[in-house]
Design an enzyme around this catalytic site. Sequence first.
Site, PDB file in Angstrom:
ATOM      1  N   HIS A  54       0.828  -1.208   0.000  1.00 20.63           N
ATOM      2  CA  HIS A  54       0.000   0.000   0.000  1.00 20.63           C
ATOM      3  C   HIS A  54       0.865   1.261   0.000  1.00 20.63           C
ATOM      4  O   HIS A  54       1.258   1.750   1.052  1.00 20.63           O
ATOM      5  CB  HIS A  54      -0.915  -0.024   1.238  1.00 20.63           C
ATOM      6  CG  HIS A  54      -2.014   0.997   1.195  1.00 20.63           C
ATOM      7  ND1 HIS A  54      -3.227   0.795   1.825  1.00 20.63           N
ATOM      8  CD2 HIS A  54      -2.103   2.214   0.612  1.00 20.63           C
ATOM      9  CE1 HIS A  54      -3.997   1.854   1.627  1.00 20.63           C
ATOM     10  NE2 HIS A  54      -3.333   2.736   0.901  1.00 20.63           N
ATOM     11  N   PHE A  57       2.810   6.566  -4.881  1.00 15.51           N
ATOM     12  CA  PHE A  57       4.021   7.190  -5.430  1.00 15.51           C
ATOM     13  C   PHE A  57       3.711   8.387  -6.340  1.00 15.51           C
ATOM     14  O   PHE A  57       4.599   8.996  -6.921  1.00 15.51           O
ATOM     15  CB  PHE A  57       4.900   6.153  -6.150  1.00 15.51           C
ATOM     16  CG  PHE A  57       5.703   5.275  -5.217  1.00 15.51           C
ATOM     17  CD1 PHE A  57       5.744   5.524  -3.845  1.00 15.51           C
ATOM     18  CD2 PHE A  57       6.429   4.199  -5.704  1.00 15.51           C
ATOM     19  CE1 PHE A  57       6.482   4.719  -2.973  1.00 15.51           C
ATOM     20  CE2 PHE A  57       7.174   3.387  -4.843  1.00 15.51           C
ATOM     21  CZ  PHE A  57       7.203   3.646  -3.487  1.00 15.51           C
ATOM     22  N   HIS A 171     -10.662   0.523   1.282  1.00 13.50           N
ATOM     23  CA  HIS A 171     -10.550   1.581   2.296  1.00 13.50           C
ATOM     24  C   HIS A 171     -11.920   1.684   2.943  1.00 13.50           C
ATOM     25  O   HIS A 171     -12.879   2.131   2.314  1.00 13.50           O
ATOM     26  CB  HIS A 171     -10.159   2.901   1.624  1.00 13.50           C
ATOM     27  CG  HIS A 171     -10.100   4.054   2.586  1.00 13.50           C
ATOM     28  ND1 HIS A 171      -9.027   4.904   2.644  1.00 13.50           N
ATOM     29  CD2 HIS A 171     -10.977   4.504   3.529  1.00 13.50           C
ATOM     30  CE1 HIS A 171      -9.250   5.831   3.573  1.00 13.50           C
ATOM     31  NE2 HIS A 171     -10.428   5.606   4.118  1.00 13.50           N
ATOM     32  N   ASP A 282       0.999   2.588   3.771  1.00 11.43           N
ATOM     33  CA  ASP A 282       0.126   3.644   3.251  1.00 11.43           C
ATOM     34  C   ASP A 282       0.941   4.933   3.048  1.00 11.43           C
ATOM     35  O   ASP A 282       0.500   6.033   3.397  1.00 11.43           O
ATOM     36  CB  ASP A 282      -1.086   3.884   4.164  1.00 11.43           C
ATOM     37  CG  ASP A 282      -2.128   4.793   3.509  1.00 11.43           C
ATOM     38  OD1 ASP A 282      -1.990   5.107   2.309  1.00 11.43           O
ATOM     39  OD2 ASP A 282      -3.080   5.184   4.203  1.00 11.43           O
TER      40      ASP A 282
END
Lengths: 417, 311
Positions: A54, A57, A171, A282
């Site tokens: 997770h 980028f 999510h 994350d």
Amino acid sequence: MRVVEGRAFFRGRFEECCIGIENGKITEIKKILKGDERHSFGSNYILPAGIDIHVHFREPGRTHKEDFRSGSAGALCGGVTTIFDMPNNDPSIVDVRTYQEKRRIVGSKANADFGLYVALKENSSTDELSKLGCPFKVYMTGTAAGLGFGEYDRLGEVCEGVGGDRHVGIHCEDKSLVGSGERDLEDFLQVRPNEAEMAAIKRVIKSTDRKIHICHVSAKESIPLLENPRLTSEVTPHHLLLNMNSDLEGFGKTNPPLRTKSDQMAMWEALVSGKIDIIASDHAPHTIEEKEQSFDVAPSGVPGVETSIPVMLAYVKRGNITIERLINAMMERPAEIMGLNKGRIEVGMDADLIAVDMHNVTKIRGDDLHSKCGWTPFENWEGIFPLATFLRGRLVAKDREMQETGKGKLVLGDEKP
Amino acid sequence: MTKTFKGRDIISIHDFSREEIEHILKVSKDMIPAARGEKRNLSLEGKILSTIFFEPSTRTRLSFEAAMNRLGGSVVGFSDPEITSLKKGETLADTIRMVESYSDVIVLRHPMEGAAKLAADFTEKPVINAGDGAGQHPTQTLLDLFTIWTEKKDIEDKNVVLLGDLKYGRTVHSLAYALAMFGANLTFVAPEVLQMPKEVVEHVERQGGSYTSTNALEDAIESADVLYVTRIQKERFPDPAEYEKVAGMYRVDNEILTNASKDIIVMHPLPRVTEISPEVDTTEHAIYFKQAFNGVPVRMALLALIFDVVK
């Protein structure tokens, strides 16, 4: 043959041995091996390298925050050789065209092995998407990129439409319970309460019989729900190590929010006992300028891909979690969840390895990290960074500096789309 | 350097320097008359200790309760997860939150390694680790050290034989480390498959400790001052016949003790099964019941130090 020598985590315990590598794979594990290229780490640990399922980028579209080069360089220097990048880009990754375009843009820049998520929405063309072989992401609340899943009634059908063996990460925050106008970290918890996460997980369980991965669990009320055998789950280092009472202000703003100390402790207990399967960072970088804005407009997200293994190894040293459980949560289980030929030191596996000296404790500093964002929520915290990182047998990072770039490959999905 | 003990968590023997342990041993010695009930000590009157035992350990719990009562304090707690809310899935987090509001110090036993450290990180109240899974059990190590120190007048240069299951027995790992820190000479006696793990041996070496490993008990006890016996568990052996053989080889009885010095003391963390023959109980060598009693003054000393009623 290349040989990496040290005290390797092999068959559940540490043994001093040599790992023989050919064509990027582990071919032999023996007490003594001869090889033409040798990397010896004495009695330091050799661990399977980390897999972070997770990360954000930011490429394409928001490369002032991060790009594939900087993000994946950070990953390697922090001991992570495989990352899975989220689809909330600009443009959003929502169909075959945007996926292939992103694949083309980032492919040559990736320093680490990678997979790319596609976001599922209520109207996704699931037949077409399933052929990509990529992992999928569902946002149950809106995102900056407008990726929120509209009609919850369609959730089961869409998740099943991409095929039962595809990875679907969700999510979980129920949008009807999420507000706005937050003023500070404590207030943010009122705006995005524990109930929102719990209600969303309950809805996911009701919506489908397929297996689902729950992203970044953060509320203690969610933990009992995770005992459902169809669910796997992750927790982030920031939800383990920080809470709403931290003095990070806008820099601590993240979704789901940093919660109470009691939630934080429940995350530890669930991780250590295995109720939460894995750790994922994350990693969601934003620039210092963006995070310094007033709390309500500061974007959500904290960086973490380069610090997650180091900061967690420091907690192994403190005695909060065993090295065995950490290896399971950051290497073995993420590989299993994604179906990769990685995550263990065994003959036939990819030779993705890190060397770690548990005595090499340093202070984490944002300035020393590779992320373009230039900060970390763990400034001045203790970290144990890897001495070296090997990607499919190549020495790609050493002493927190890059040695070889651009060697990352797509690990999930069609190699030639 | 000695840190202050006031309000401190007692999680791992590794948290203590040699000087600090020596101080604990001295305070423990002063506690003996009160531990025996020969002297009144009410220095912890009004304080409450909670014992939260997520798995049963009668000896450890009773010893903590006796220690608190001997200092005039009170005890609340539970020891049977079957009959408490834990059965309903209450988390460690919620339990700690509850008991921290009821008590001044928390004694925790939990099957999960790292549980005590976790609890200590999340409460302001001092936490004493009474065993966390395969992890640490520091008060056991301290009472073992106290026993050797009081019986043998010193620990340095004493020859200590550790016998039995050295691979899985957590008590012997912490003890080996602590003994090495005090400069004792160690002999590890175990069947090969149950020998001391390499990490522990390296820890001993890093402390500058000297050790030998062997599987021959008879030779090892010739020059021993202390024989520390641990239980070998049947479950460790796939073949019951193999277990019987090993258990027989390492059974301590009066005959094997004829090879030893007349001053040798025999210790055991208890409960004992068959590894020490009952005939040893009546000899001068048998120190294991006294060792169990020593848990009380040592735990009293820790409590008194944590509450800062002794210096």
